[in-house]
Design a protein around this motif. Structure first.
Motif, short mmCIF file in Angstrom:
data_model
loop_
_atom_site.label_atom_id
_atom_site.label_comp_id
_atom_site.label_asym_id
_atom_site.label_seq_id
_atom_site.Cartn_x
_atom_site.Cartn_y
_atom_site.Cartn_z
N GLU A 194 -10.80 -5.18 -8.63
CA GLU A 194 -10.91 -6.63 -8.87
C GLU A 194 -9.57 -7.23 -9.30
OE1 GLU A 194 -13.30 -8.35 -7.65
OE2 GLU A 194 -14.18 -6.42 -7.11
N ARG A 195 -8.78 -6.46 -10.05
CA ARG A 195 -7.47 -6.98 -10.45
C ARG A 195 -6.56 -7.14 -9.24
NH1 ARG A 195 -4.78 -3.69 -13.40
NH2 ARG A 195 -6.30 -2.03 -13.53
N VAL A 196 -6.68 -6.23 -8.29
CA VAL A 196 -5.89 -6.35 -7.06
C VAL A 196 -6.34 -7.58 -6.29
CG1 VAL A 196 -5.43 -5.31 -4.80
CG2 VAL A 196 -5.35 -3.89 -6.85
N ARG A 197 -7.66 -7.74 -6.16
CA ARG A 197 -8.19 -8.91 -5.43
C ARG A 197 -7.67 -10.21 -6.05
NH1 ARG A 197 -12.97 -8.86 -2.59
NH2 ARG A 197 -13.93 -7.33 -3.93
N ASP A 198 -7.69 -10.27 -7.40
CA ASP A 198 -7.21 -11.46 -8.10
C ASP A 198 -5.74 -11.72 -7.81
OD1 ASP A 198 -9.65 -11.90 -9.21
OD2 ASP A 198 -9.17 -11.02 -11.17
N ALA A 199 -4.97 -10.65 -7.69
CA ALA A 199 -3.52 -10.79 -7.54
C ALA A 199 -3.09 -11.20 -6.13
CB ALA A 199 -2.83 -9.48 -7.93
N VAL B 45 -10.07 -9.37 1.40
CA VAL B 45 -8.66 -9.00 1.53
C VAL B 45 -8.49 -7.52 1.90
CG1 VAL B 45 -7.81 -10.79 -0.04
CG2 VAL B 45 -8.49 -8.59 -0.98
N PHE B 46 -9.39 -6.68 1.40
CA PHE B 46 -9.27 -5.24 1.67
C PHE B 46 -9.59 -4.96 3.14
CE2 PHE B 46 -10.49 -5.68 -2.83
CZ PHE B 46 -9.32 -5.20 -3.39
N ARG B 47 -10.65 -5.60 3.63
CA ARG B 47 -11.04 -5.42 5.03
C ARG B 47 -9.92 -5.91 5.95
NH1 ARG B 47 -13.59 -2.55 8.51
NH2 ARG B 47 -15.01 -2.15 6.81
N PHE B 48 -9.29 -7.02 5.56
CA PHE B 48 -8.21 -7.58 6.38
C PHE B 48 -7.08 -6.56 6.54
CE2 PHE B 48 -4.38 -10.05 7.23
CZ PHE B 48 -4.81 -10.85 8.28
N VAL B 49 -6.70 -5.93 5.43
CA VAL B 49 -5.61 -4.95 5.48
C VAL B 49 -6.06 -3.69 6.24
CG1 VAL B 49 -4.13 -3.45 4.08
CG2 VAL B 49 -4.47 -5.83 3.43
N GLN B 50 -7.32 -3.28 6.05
CA GLN B 50 -7.83 -2.13 6.79
C GLN B 50 -7.70 -2.38 8.29
OE1 GLN B 50 -11.57 -1.76 3.99
NE2 GLN B 50 -11.66 -0.13 5.49
N GLU B 51 -8.11 -3.58 8.71
CA GLU B 51 -8.11 -3.91 10.14
C GLU B 51 -6.69 -4.08 10.69
OE1 GLU B 51 -10.76 -4.07 12.16
OE2 GLU B 51 -12.11 -3.55 10.51
N THR B 52 -5.81 -4.73 9.92
CA THR B 52 -4.48 -5.00 10.47
C THR B 52 -3.55 -3.80 10.34
OG1 THR B 52 -3.90 -6.06 8.37
CG2 THR B 52 -4.51 -7.51 10.18
N ALA C 190 -2.06 -3.10 -3.96
CA ALA C 190 -1.66 -2.90 -5.36
C ALA C 190 -0.14 -2.82 -5.44
CB ALA C 190 -2.29 -1.63 -5.91
N ASP C 191 0.44 -2.13 -4.47
CA ASP C 191 1.88 -1.97 -4.43
C ASP C 191 2.56 -3.32 -4.17
OD1 ASP C 191 4.12 -0.22 -4.49
OD2 ASP C 191 4.34 -0.60 -2.34
N ARG C 192 2.04 -4.02 -3.17
CA ARG C 192 2.66 -5.28 -2.77
C ARG C 192 2.57 -6.35 -3.85
NH1 ARG C 192 1.70 -8.42 2.91
NH2 ARG C 192 2.44 -10.45 2.25
N TYR C 193 1.42 -6.40 -4.56
CA TYR C 193 1.25 -7.44 -5.58
C TYR C 193 1.40 -6.88 -6.99
CZ TYR C 193 -0.09 -10.36 -1.69
OH TYR C 193 -0.07 -11.06 -0.51
N ALA C 194 2.02 -5.71 -7.08
CA ALA C 194 2.39 -5.11 -8.37
C ALA C 194 1.24 -4.99 -9.37
CB ALA C 194 3.56 -5.87 -8.99
#
Ligand SMILES: [Zn+2]
Length: 210
Positions: A10-15, A70-77, A90-94
């Motif tokens: 959830e913290r990643v999603r928020d970021a 957002v997670f599904r989007f990255v999985q697909e792309t 997590a890496d990209r948004y620290a």
């Protein structure tokens, strides 16, 4: 593989900045208070049927039916699994990910579930592609077209076609590292009574994933 806490997720999603994330794949234009539109990054089109809600952080395409968070989007792309998407974002948004403590037996059961799920997902994705690309699926394509089912709908429900060869998927799944035991447990292969060998359970027909 470590399992990250729900809180980390959830913290990643928020970021995540949804507009920033999606803009790397397609040009977005504002289309309303909480709505941006653009050409779909998942199918070929000339007029936009793809949109995002940057507040809820979800996307949807009316053309091909793709959609998710957002997670599904990255999985697909990026072609990664959920864990891969979580780590990438997590890496990209620290955001620092926290690992959950698990006892070994629970961890083993979870890994097995994930393996079988990944296997079924692999079959569904392969069959769905096969319906539109394989020469041997031409009759099946003609059949669904004659029934008035359009391609966008069929793609949305991931209708597929299983190859007619006895070991088409079996061979590929073994090469991908799945064991006979896993293939039997997932119900995608059967054992021949006469010869004791394994062969694909679904062959030469349309498939509908659960
Ligand atoms: Zn689309």
């Amino acid at each position: 593989m470590p399992r990250y806490t729900d809180d980390s997720k959830e913290r990643v999603r928020d970021a995540v900045d949804m507009i920033d994330l999606v803009s790397a794949r397609t040009e977005l234009r504002r289309a309303g208070a909480n709505s941006y539109q653009g050409l779909c990054p998942f199918h070929d089109e000339r007029t936009p049927s793809f949109g995002i809600d940057p507040v809820k952080k979800v996307y949807h395409c009316f053309g091909c039916g793709s959609g998710g968070d957002v997670f599904r989007f990255v999985q697909e792309t990026e072609g990664v699994d959920f864990q891969g998407a979580l780590e990438l974002l997590a890496d990209r948004y620290a955001v620092e990910l926290e690992v959950e403590d698990e006892d070994p037996r629970t961890a083993a059961r979870r890994r097995r579930r994930e393996r079988l799920y990944a296997l079924l997902e692999r079959y569904a994705a392969y069959y769905a592609r096969y319906l539109w690309e394989a020469a041997e699926a031409a009759d099946a394509r003609a059949y669904v077209a004659a029934r008035g089912l359009d391609e966008a709908t069929l793609r949305r429900f991931r209708v597929g076609y299983a190859a007619s060869a006895w070991d088409h998927m079996y061979t590929r799944s073994r090469s991908a590292g799945f064991s006979d035991e896993e293939l039997l447990a997932a119900g995608v292969v059967q054992r021949s009574r006469e010869r004791g060998t394994l062969y694909d359970r679904f062959r030469g027909r349309l498939t509908f994933p659960l």
